[in-house]
Design a protein around this motif. Sequence first.
Motif, mmCIF file in Angstrom:
data_model
loop_
_atom_site.group_PDB
_atom_site.id
_atom_site.type_symbol
_atom_site.label_atom_id
_atom_site.label_comp_id
_atom_site.label_asym_id
_atom_site.label_seq_id
_atom_site.Cartn_x
_atom_site.Cartn_y
_atom_site.Cartn_z
ATOM 1 N N ASP A 57 0.856 -1.183 0.000
ATOM 2 C CA ASP A 57 0.000 0.000 0.000
ATOM 3 C C ASP A 57 0.898 1.242 0.000
ATOM 4 O OD1 ASP A 57 -2.620 1.404 0.769
ATOM 5 O OD2 ASP A 57 -1.280 1.962 2.417
ATOM 6 N N PRO A 58 0.602 2.248 -0.822
ATOM 7 C CA PRO A 58 1.454 3.450 -0.869
ATOM 8 C C PRO A 58 1.611 4.163 0.474
ATOM 9 C CG PRO A 58 -0.037 3.422 -2.738
ATOM 10 C CD PRO A 58 -0.451 2.293 -1.828
ATOM 11 N N LEU A 59 0.677 3.968 1.386
ATOM 12 C CA LEU A 59 0.790 4.585 2.707
ATOM 13 C C LEU A 59 1.513 3.682 3.706
ATOM 14 C CD1 LEU A 59 -2.761 6.192 2.962
ATOM 15 C CD2 LEU A 59 -0.598 7.262 2.248
ATOM 16 N N GLY A 60 1.900 2.501 3.257
ATOM 17 C CA GLY A 60 2.652 1.595 4.117
ATOM 18 C C GLY A 60 1.828 0.906 5.191
ATOM 19 N N ARG A 61 0.530 0.870 5.043
ATOM 20 C CA ARG A 61 -0.320 0.277 6.087
ATOM 21 C C ARG A 61 -0.158 -1.228 6.212
ATOM 22 N NH1 ARG A 61 -5.408 3.794 4.065
ATOM 23 N NH2 ARG A 61 -4.539 2.978 2.124
ATOM 24 N N ASP A 62 0.394 -1.880 5.193
ATOM 25 C CA ASP A 62 0.584 -3.326 5.254
ATOM 26 C C ASP A 62 2.058 -3.728 5.353
ATOM 27 O OD1 ASP A 62 1.348 -2.581 2.717
ATOM 28 O OD2 ASP A 62 0.043 -3.980 1.664
ATOM 29 N N VAL A 63 2.908 -2.776 5.670
ATOM 30 C CA VAL A 63 4.348 -3.010 5.789
ATOM 31 C C VAL A 63 4.681 -3.349 7.243
ATOM 32 C CG1 VAL A 63 6.618 -1.903 5.517
ATOM 33 C CG2 VAL A 63 4.779 -1.388 3.930
ATOM 34 N N GLU A 64 5.774 -4.099 7.437
ATOM 35 C CA GLU A 64 6.233 -4.394 8.789
ATOM 36 C C GLU A 64 6.368 -3.089 9.575
ATOM 37 O OE1 GLU A 64 7.926 -5.352 6.024
ATOM 38 O OE2 GLU A 64 8.534 -7.448 6.211
ATOM 39 N N LEU A 65 6.069 -3.151 10.841
ATOM 40 C CA LEU A 65 6.114 -1.976 11.701
ATOM 41 C C LEU A 65 7.472 -1.269 11.638
ATOM 42 C CD1 LEU A 65 4.557 -0.282 13.736
ATOM 43 C CD2 LEU A 65 5.362 -1.831 15.534
ATOM 44 N N PHE A 66 8.557 -2.051 11.610
ATOM 45 C CA PHE A 66 9.881 -1.441 11.636
ATOM 46 C C PHE A 66 10.228 -0.682 10.354
ATOM 47 C CE2 PHE A 66 11.057 -5.361 9.494
ATOM 48 C CZ PHE A 66 12.143 -5.019 8.704
ATOM 49 N N ARG A 67 9.425 -0.853 9.281
ATOM 50 C CA ARG A 67 9.708 -0.147 8.025
ATOM 51 C C ARG A 67 8.638 0.873 7.640
ATOM 52 N NH1 ARG A 67 11.931 -4.184 3.523
ATOM 53 N NH2 ARG A 67 9.761 -4.749 3.348
ATOM 54 N N ARG A 68 7.636 1.040 8.442
ATOM 55 C CA ARG A 68 6.545 1.947 8.065
ATOM 56 C C ARG A 68 6.999 3.383 7.873
ATOM 57 N NH1 ARG A 68 1.826 -0.774 11.461
ATOM 58 N NH2 ARG A 68 1.632 -2.557 10.066
ATOM 59 N N HIS A 69 8.001 3.798 8.619
ATOM 60 C CA HIS A 69 8.481 5.181 8.487
ATOM 61 C C HIS A 69 9.004 5.478 7.077
ATOM 62 C CE1 HIS A 69 12.218 3.009 9.263
ATOM 63 N NE2 HIS A 69 12.849 4.045 8.710
ATOM 64 N N LEU A 70 9.419 4.455 6.343
ATOM 65 C CA LEU A 70 9.922 4.646 4.987
ATOM 66 C C LEU A 70 8.819 5.027 3.999
ATOM 67 C CD1 LEU A 70 12.291 1.545 4.854
ATOM 68 C CD2 LEU A 70 12.940 3.940 5.241
ATOM 69 N N TYR A 71 7.570 4.836 4.392
ATOM 70 C CA TYR A 71 6.437 5.099 3.509
ATOM 71 C C TYR A 71 5.732 6.415 3.839
ATOM 72 C CZ TYR A 71 7.013 0.400 1.751
ATOM 73 O OH TYR A 71 7.527 -0.721 1.158
ATOM 74 N N SER A 72 6.230 7.132 4.799
ATOM 75 C CA SER A 72 5.548 8.344 5.239
ATOM 76 C C SER A 72 5.494 9.425 4.157
ATOM 77 C CB SER A 72 6.218 8.902 6.501
ATOM 78 O OG SER A 72 7.559 9.241 6.222
ATOM 79 N N ASN A 73 6.440 9.404 3.234
ATOM 80 C CA ASN A 73 6.439 10.408 2.165
ATOM 81 C C ASN A 73 5.912 9.857 0.837
ATOM 82 O OD1 ASN A 73 8.494 8.772 1.342
ATOM 83 N ND2 ASN A 73 10.113 10.292 1.493
ATOM 84 N N GLY A 74 5.306 8.660 0.874
ATOM 85 C CA GLY A 74 4.757 8.055 -0.337
ATOM 86 C C GLY A 74 5.805 7.512 -1.292
ATOM 87 N N LYS A 75 6.993 7.216 -0.781
ATOM 88 C CA LYS A 75 8.078 6.726 -1.634
ATOM 89 C C LYS A 75 8.662 5.416 -1.144
ATOM 90 C CE LYS A 75 9.395 11.249 -3.273
ATOM 91 N NZ LYS A 75 10.419 12.234 -3.467
ATOM 92 N N GLY A 76 7.863 4.569 -0.531
ATOM 93 C CA GLY A 76 8.360 3.299 -0.018
ATOM 94 C C GLY A 76 8.670 2.297 -1.117
ATOM 95 N N LEU A 77 9.320 1.214 -0.725
ATOM 96 C CA LEU A 77 9.685 0.149 -1.649
ATOM 97 C C LEU A 77 8.462 -0.631 -2.128
ATOM 98 C CD1 LEU A 77 12.783 -1.291 0.237
ATOM 99 C CD2 LEU A 77 12.807 0.177 -1.780
ATOM 100 N N THR A 78 8.531 -1.089 -3.329
ATOM 101 C CA THR A 78 7.554 -1.975 -3.970
ATOM 102 C C THR A 78 6.103 -1.568 -3.738
ATOM 103 O OG1 THR A 78 7.543 -3.621 -2.180
ATOM 104 C CG2 THR A 78 9.130 -3.959 -3.972
ATOM 105 N N MET A 79 5.840 -0.304 -3.922
ATOM 106 C CA MET A 79 4.450 0.154 -3.822
ATOM 107 C C MET A 79 3.672 -0.375 -5.023
ATOM 108 S SD MET A 79 4.697 4.019 -2.286
ATOM 109 C CE MET A 79 5.196 4.671 -3.855
ATOM 110 N N LYS A 80 2.487 -0.871 -4.756
ATOM 111 C CA LYS A 80 1.659 -1.443 -5.809
ATOM 112 C C LYS A 80 1.507 -0.453 -6.964
ATOM 113 C CE LYS A 80 -2.565 -3.866 -6.675
ATOM 114 N NZ LYS A 80 -3.446 -4.833 -6.142
ATOM 115 N N GLY A 81 1.802 -0.931 -8.184
ATOM 116 C CA GLY A 81 1.690 -0.111 -9.379
ATOM 117 C C GLY A 81 2.930 0.704 -9.717
ATOM 118 N N ALA A 82 3.904 0.745 -8.817
ATOM 119 C CA ALA A 82 5.126 1.532 -9.056
ATOM 120 C C ALA A 82 6.152 0.707 -9.835
ATOM 121 C CB ALA A 82 5.728 1.993 -7.730
#
Length: 191
Positions: A57-82
Amino acid sequence: METTRSTPCKWDETALLVIDMQNDFLLAKAVVPSVAKVVSLARERGILVIWVVREHDPLGRDVELFRRHLYSNGKGLTMKGAKGAELVEGLKIREGEYKLVKTRFSAFFNTNLDALLKATRIKRLVIVGVQTPNCIRQTVFDAVALDYEHVTVIVDATAAATPEIHSSNIRDMENVGVATPTLQEWTCAAT
């Protein structure tokens, strides 16, 4: 009239798991040709090919807790459709092959992989992809815990950030009974 029972070929009960061969995860581009060769050989042998990928999820809602901060700006790894979630150049899912989306290291965790494998009478797994200490290792240890008869990791069709990390994790997997042939050894065994 006498009937003969055909014995299944060992490949009929084998699945290939191609793990995380996505743009955002591929640090070791050198592994791509080896993975492509394994996929090609698996297709020739009629082995079920399962493409295991992460899509988040682009907002990181389904990412491991320890990596959620990486999605706070909408630029996390392997975002669906990216672009980062796409398979690397040179690898492509064919019709009849299976794409399994996971959100954790293990391909078995909170997915239908075990049910899919059992429904298709799979007893043996061959595993390739990245990263050896994370998704490869977690998937392998879960496969062993789930009592798959034979688990194989092709050592030169898997990779980690460094050769030392890769080899130490391969050694740990060997210690729980996992076969670790080279691509050449597996190719010869497949004939």
